[in-house]
Structure formats: C-alpha cells, structure tokens
Design an enzyme around this catalytic site. Sequence first.
Site, PDB file in Angstrom:
ATOM      1  N   ALA B 109      81.181  55.054  40.139  1.00  0.00           N
ATOM      2  CA  ALA B 109      82.115  55.217  39.006  1.00  0.00           C
ATOM      3  C   ALA B 109      83.425  55.693  39.604  1.00  0.00           C
ATOM      4  O   ALA B 109      83.747  56.871  39.594  1.00  0.00           O
ATOM      5  CB  ALA B 109      81.557  56.210  38.005  1.00  0.00           C
ATOM      6  N   ALA B 111      86.953  54.765  39.399  1.00  0.00           N
ATOM      7  CA  ALA B 111      88.311  54.938  38.874  1.00  0.00           C
ATOM      8  C   ALA B 111      88.551  56.397  38.467  1.00  0.00           C
ATOM      9  O   ALA B 111      87.605  57.059  38.023  1.00  0.00           O
ATOM     10  CB  ALA B 111      88.521  54.033  37.670  1.00  0.00           C
ATOM     11  N   PRO B 112      89.774  56.910  38.641  1.00  0.00           N
ATOM     12  CA  PRO B 112      90.990  56.234  39.110  1.00  0.00           C
ATOM     13  C   PRO B 112      91.115  56.081  40.625  1.00  0.00           C
ATOM     14  O   PRO B 112      92.058  55.473  41.087  1.00  0.00           O
ATOM     15  CB  PRO B 112      92.106  57.142  38.559  1.00  0.00           C
ATOM     16  CG  PRO B 112      91.490  58.498  38.503  1.00  0.00           C
ATOM     17  CD  PRO B 112      90.035  58.292  38.187  1.00  0.00           C
ATOM     18  N   GLY B 113      90.181  56.656  41.388  1.00  0.00           N
ATOM     19  CA  GLY B 113      90.169  56.355  42.817  1.00  0.00           C
ATOM     20  C   GLY B 113      90.564  57.495  43.744  1.00  0.00           C
ATOM     21  O   GLY B 113      90.704  57.281  44.948  1.00  0.00           O
ATOM     22  N   LYS B 115      88.715  60.037  44.666  1.00  0.00           N
ATOM     23  CA  LYS B 115      87.608  60.259  45.602  1.00  0.00           C
ATOM     24  C   LYS B 115      87.396  59.034  46.496  1.00  0.00           C
ATOM     25  O   LYS B 115      87.029  59.169  47.656  1.00  0.00           O
ATOM     26  CB  LYS B 115      86.325  60.598  44.841  1.00  0.00           C
ATOM     27  CG  LYS B 115      86.436  61.923  44.082  1.00  0.00           C
ATOM     28  CD  LYS B 115      85.177  62.243  43.319  1.00  0.00           C
ATOM     29  CE  LYS B 115      85.385  63.381  42.337  1.00  0.00           C
ATOM     30  NZ  LYS B 115      86.156  62.995  41.134  1.00  0.00           N
ATOM     31  N   ASP B 133      83.835  50.260  38.826  1.00  0.00           N
ATOM     32  CA  ASP B 133      84.007  50.942  37.545  1.00  0.00           C
ATOM     33  C   ASP B 133      83.714  49.952  36.430  1.00  0.00           C
ATOM     34  O   ASP B 133      83.826  48.749  36.615  1.00  0.00           O
ATOM     35  CB  ASP B 133      85.398  51.551  37.387  1.00  0.00           C
ATOM     36  CG  ASP B 133      85.346  52.798  36.505  1.00  0.00           C
ATOM     37  OD1 ASP B 133      85.222  53.912  37.047  1.00  0.00           O
ATOM     38  OD2 ASP B 133      85.404  52.649  35.271  1.00  0.00           O
ATOM     39  N   ASP B 160      78.587  47.645  35.007  1.00  0.00           N
ATOM     40  CA  ASP B 160      77.855  48.845  34.625  1.00  0.00           C
ATOM     41  C   ASP B 160      77.196  49.342  35.915  1.00  0.00           C
ATOM     42  O   ASP B 160      76.567  48.558  36.629  1.00  0.00           O
ATOM     43  CB  ASP B 160      76.786  48.452  33.590  1.00  0.00           C
ATOM     44  CG  ASP B 160      75.962  49.649  33.123  1.00  0.00           C
ATOM     45  OD1 ASP B 160      75.851  50.636  33.875  1.00  0.00           O
ATOM     46  OD2 ASP B 160      75.425  49.575  32.014  1.00  0.00           O
ATOM     47  N   ASP B 177      79.819  59.930  40.875  1.00  0.00           N
ATOM     48  CA  ASP B 177      80.626  60.933  40.175  1.00  0.00           C
ATOM     49  C   ASP B 177      80.578  60.502  38.704  1.00  0.00           C
ATOM     50  O   ASP B 177      81.392  59.716  38.246  1.00  0.00           O
ATOM     51  CB  ASP B 177      82.054  60.915  40.740  1.00  0.00           C
ATOM     52  CG  ASP B 177      82.921  62.001  40.130  1.00  0.00           C
ATOM     53  OD1 ASP B 177      82.449  63.137  40.024  1.00  0.00           O
ATOM     54  OD2 ASP B 177      84.068  61.703  39.758  1.00  0.00           O
ATOM     55  N   CYS B 230      82.087  66.818  36.260  1.00  0.00           N
ATOM     56  CA  CYS B 230      83.074  67.884  36.039  1.00  0.00           C
ATOM     57  C   CYS B 230      82.729  68.589  34.734  1.00  0.00           C
ATOM     58  O   CYS B 230      83.592  68.831  33.895  1.00  0.00           O
ATOM     59  CB  CYS B 230      84.493  67.336  36.032  1.00  0.00           C
ATOM     60  SG  CYS B 230      84.768  66.064  34.796  1.00  0.00           S
TER      61      CYS B 230
END
Lengths: 94, 301
Positions: B109, B111-113, B115, B133, B160, B177, B230
């Site tokens: 997962a 985006a936004p990139g 990591k 993503d 997915d 993530d 998070c």
Amino acid sequence: MRIHAERGIYFGKIESDGIRLTIEGAFLVGPKAERNVIELDREKMLKWMKGEDVPVDFEGNAWVILKHNMYYLGGGKASGGVVRNYVPKDRRIR
Amino acid sequence: MREMFGELYERYSVLDDSDEFWEYLKKPLRQSIRINTLKAPFESIKERLEEEYILEPIPWVREGFFINKSEFSDVLEHALGLIFPQEAASMIPPVVLNPKPGELVLDMAAAPGAKTTQIAQYMRNEGCIVANDMKKFRVNILIANLNRFGVLNARVTQKDGAYFGRFRETFDRILLDAPCTSVGMIRKNFKFAKGWSMDRVYMYSKIQKKLIIAAYKALKPGGILVYSTCTVDPFENEEVVDYLLRKTDAKLEKIKLPLKSSPPVLEFDSHEYSKEVKKCLRLHPQDNDTEAFFVAKIRKP
C-alpha cells in the site's frame, strides 16, 4: 508477473535538434556529461528555479544542462547568451 | 477531552490513561524531512540545508531530521526532489524492513510513496520494488513522487493488495503499511478524529487481516514482512498480528531502535492476544512527540 505495471522515469523530451532533459534526467546524465554543462551561481540558480530565463556565458545554440555545485537543475536551450526556462510550474520555487 | 474526542476518548482512555496521551494527540506535529540520497550526496544536501535551517537529527533514522520550516514551496531541495517532508515515526517501517540492494521488495500500500522512496534509497536503486496501491488517484501521486525522487528500480501497480497473495513465496521483503483509522494522524488533521467510528475500526481490521495473510503468502521463506499502521487501536494492530501468528507459522522479531515506546496490548475489549506480540513496537504520541505508530517485524521460517 503478468500485470500492468508503470515503469521508468520522465528523463527528457526529444526535440528536433537534441534532447531537453528534465531535472531527473539532468541528475542522471549530468555527472557524466563533458560538454554543454553550465554552472550557475546561486543567484542565477534561484532565478532559474523560479521559472525565469537566465543569461549565461555560452556561445552558440545548444541544449544544455544547468547545475549549481552538486545540484542539477534540468536542461534548457542556450541561444544568444540566454537559456530559456523549462522548469515545470509544479517544480518551481516561490 | 471527553467533549473534544467523544467515543474515541471512551475507547482509548482505557488504552492509555495518561493526560499526556491526549495533550500530545491534539498538539501539532513537529515538521520533519528525510534527505534523499538517490540524487546527490547526503553531506552536500545536509550542509546546504544547514546554511538556512536548523536541523535536529531524528535518532532512529540517519537521513531524518526535524526542521524549523513548515512550508516547502520556497525550498530549493524540495523542488529538486532532494528532501521528502515525512513524519518522523513514519520513517520507522523502512528502517525495520532493512531492504538490501538487489532484492525483490513489495510495498503493498505504497502511495503517496514516502516509504517507497526510502526503501529505494536503502536499496541504492538496485533490485526491484513493486509499489502497489489500490486507488488510481493515489497511484498517480505515487508515480509523481517516485519520479521526483529519482527512483529507478520501482514498478507501479494498481491492485487490491490481496491480489499479491497468488505470487507465492516470491518477495524477499514486504512492507504492509496498512490502511487504517489513522488516529495517529489526528495531530496532522483533526478530520481523522471526526471521521473515527467503531464501524471503521472493524472494517479496517477485517481488511488488514486479509492483507497480512496475502502478504505472508507472497513472502519467501526466510523473508521479512513489516506490518505497520498509524493508529492505536489494538483491533488494527496486535489483533492483526495475533491473527497471522495463529493462522500461519510466522515468527515475530523484536524491534530494537533508539526510541521510547508504549507496551503492546495483550488484552483489550475482551479480546486476548499471544504474548509474542510484546515484540511489536507501539508508539503513543507522547513517547517521542511523533505520530502514534505501530510496527511489527515478521519472519517466515
């Protein structure tokens, strides 16, 4: 894996008389380029990154790479002692 | 606090009864950046930034710094893709993943990139990252960031994450993530407090369990899977890891980093978890004055 995947980075655009490098293209090619690399001072670099054309000490017409120390600032067309700005709007500084 | 946070307060004051938890949760985040070493040498970027700004090293990431600057539209290094504004805690998962040049890595997962670019940095642009993503508009942001930060070893997919379960024992390392209720991000935007609900916790917990199983299937024997969120809800953290431990032969590894953390949760809301989850890293906002975060390091035997 047979699924659609995006790859590659936007390196530059082929023009009729040469190649206009993006900032990323300039970072890749710049360290290896031997000709047509122009070092800008800090003031000119900031002007360039704000989207302005910059006067340079360069004779002739050519696609050039602009740099400042270790930073490569993309490519532009030098002509008549000026490099025309190609920094895209979303990459300019205010 | 009760009025400000409503139902969210009822649930998480059981989890952490300190006043600091709530004080820090409503306090704005310190701005931090990561220096991108894919395009220019670390020292030259750092020295240039120090001419204008005060950099305070983030103890757990060599390339990470707190900075006294919150708006980046006039920062040269930002325009050139030499720094990535990234929250200090969110730099932890790639550090724990510890990818090596030449490996095949899945960022499920992505985006936004932030990591993904950090992973590319540790791989020195060698090997391959499959950066996935699910949403098209998020994929476009991901592609723009990979481009801007000079990532040459990524392929971007729009699927997915569960789709990757079919590529059995393929990847050396996988970062999941996971999408979550983002309670840790309340410090960035209060909308995450307003949008919070128990229904969403259940919904994300279900998605996370599906994704972690798919990720584990796609991991090579001996490979490392890092699971992170998070958010603070045990249903989205310890419970998801506990689910993987019960369903598979996965092993947890202890995460050792120079930071403070809160004890992982072994029992919550009548759910009990394996003692093994003590090896996970649970960060509450007051621990290091960052976003709340949860990270688990999993090895496939």
